[in-house]
Design an enzyme around this catalytic site. Structure first.
Site, PDB file in Angstrom:
ATOM      1  N   GLU A 148      17.696  31.023 -69.783  1.00  0.00           N
ATOM      2  CA  GLU A 148      16.939  31.848 -71.008  1.00  0.00           C
ATOM      3  C   GLU A 148      17.799  33.072 -71.679  1.00  0.00           C
ATOM      4  OE1 GLU A 148      12.846  31.297 -71.176  1.00  0.00           O
ATOM      5  OE2 GLU A 148      13.201  29.591 -70.884  1.00  0.00           O
ATOM      6  N   GLU A 256      14.321  19.674 -68.693  1.00  0.00           N
ATOM      7  CA  GLU A 256      13.070  20.725 -68.600  1.00  0.00           C
ATOM      8  C   GLU A 256      12.073  18.754 -69.824  1.00  0.00           C
ATOM      9  OE1 GLU A 256      11.948  24.327 -69.172  1.00  0.00           O
ATOM     10  OE2 GLU A 256      13.319  24.825 -67.833  1.00  0.00           O
TER      11      GLU A 256
END
Ligand code: 9MR
Length: 337
Positions: A148, A256
């Site tokens: 991220e 994910e």
């Protein structure tokens, strides 16, 4: 009479075992990618859970135990136990383990300091990489090196590593990781980076392309794909994004995956969720550079979604009782073909 009932029991057993005689994970493998699941620490020690994981995974990842706060709550104590247990379980069952994640802005240890000088932060980064990657050389073959790293507008996230080291913290981490274990696959992992044309997705592509052009070691990009039935979903945008990464030699992990929906009226969203799950597995099958599809958990019971998105859930393919949902059966049918 006895003969008929034995035959019918056998038939029912056969049908319920599998519609095609292949496990979910073998179906995925035949289509060219690893199916996988993120696991909470020690969950697989329950034999019922282990059975589900074995049926569905050739790659496993830890939901939390590889993050700084869990692995290294203070400067000197390393909690290897949970990771070692996961590796043992994976080894015994022919699965790979993926490391998630070396660097992130969340779940950090208290001793990481925004007052560090560049040199101090680089030294901490190097120590983290070399300690982990030396210990698990040959055992862990794939790492989320940074997680991220972008904001929604495509600028770089100002996390502690960015603030102390500068924008080159990512390439520094990649170079050190490659130096420590040259055989490990190095990934950069992100959310909302799946659609070509999205600002964050385009920024990430350009960033990775630049790294490749400058010879910085990077093998793959993770697309987390925490989807929501309330957001739009355009398969073609994801396909185009995957293909442009293929053109620059970058692998993709759907890293994910879960697809949440409002829990007050799930029946209204289940068909849409099924179509989207199917689309993701089809994209993985169709594009050789997609190497894995990993769901973030397997049952709705343990999912992170209701905690962070109150009123949303039902995001995985097993229900809260650990039973396969129709969406699971539909994906498995596709993988069996
Ligand atoms: O699933 C994880 C949850 O148990 C933790 O509380 C949370 C803390 O930030 O992190 C969750 O996993 C995240 C993953 O590491 C990175 N992408 C988003 C995931 C969901 O928040």
């Amino acid at each position: 009479m006895k003969k008929i009932s034995i035959i019918s029991i056998l038939l029912i057993a056969l049908l319920s075992f599998s519609s095609c005689g292949k496990s979910f994970r073998d179906g995925a493998k035949e289509k060219g990618f690893n199916a996988g699941i993120a696991l909470g620490a020690g969950t697989f020690l329950d034999p019922n859970v282990a059975k589900i994981i074995k049926e569905n995974s050739y790659i496993v990842v830890s939901e939390n135990c590889m993050k700084w706060a869990n692995l290294r709550p203070n400067k000197t104590f390393w909690n290897w136990n949970d990771v070692d247990q996961l590796i043992k379980f994976a080894d015994e069952n022919g699965m790979q383990v993926k490391w998630h994640t070396l660097f992130w802005h969340r779940q950090n240890s208290n001793f990481i300091s925004s007052n560090w000088t560049r040199e101090e932060a680089l030294a901490a980064m190097d120590e983290h990489i070399t300690t982990i990657m030396t210990r698990y050389k040959g055992k862990i073959k794939e790492y989320d090196v940074v997680n991220e790293m972008f904001e929604e507008d495509g600028t770089m996230r100002k996390n502690v590593w960015y603030n102390t080291i500068g924008p080159d913290y990512i390439e520094h981490a990649l170079i050190k990781a490659h130096e420590t274990d040259p055989d490990a696959k190095l990934y950069l992992n992100e959310y909302n980076n799946e659609d070509k044309g999205n600002r964050k997705a385009d920024a990430m592509f350009n960033f990775v392309k630049d790294l490749k052009e400058r010879g910085i070691p990077v093998d793959g990009v993770g697309m987390q794909l925490h989807l929501d039935t309330s957001y739009s979903y355009v398969e073609e945008k994801i396909r185009r994004n995957i293909k442009r990464y293929a053109e620059i030699g970058i692998d993709i992990s759907f890293s994910e995956v879960d697809i949440r929906m409002p829990t007050d009226n799930p029946a209204a969203y289940e068909e849409m969720q099924k179509e989207r799950y199917l689309s993701l597995y089809k994209l993985a099958a169709e594009n050789p550079n997609v190497k894995s599809v990993i769901t973030w958990g397997w049952t709705d019971k343990g999912s992170w979604i209701p905690g962070e998105f109150p009123g949303k859930g039902n995001a995985l393919m097993y229900d809260a009782d650990g039973k396969e949902k129709p969406v699971y059966k539909a994906v498995k049918k596709f993988l069996c073909k």
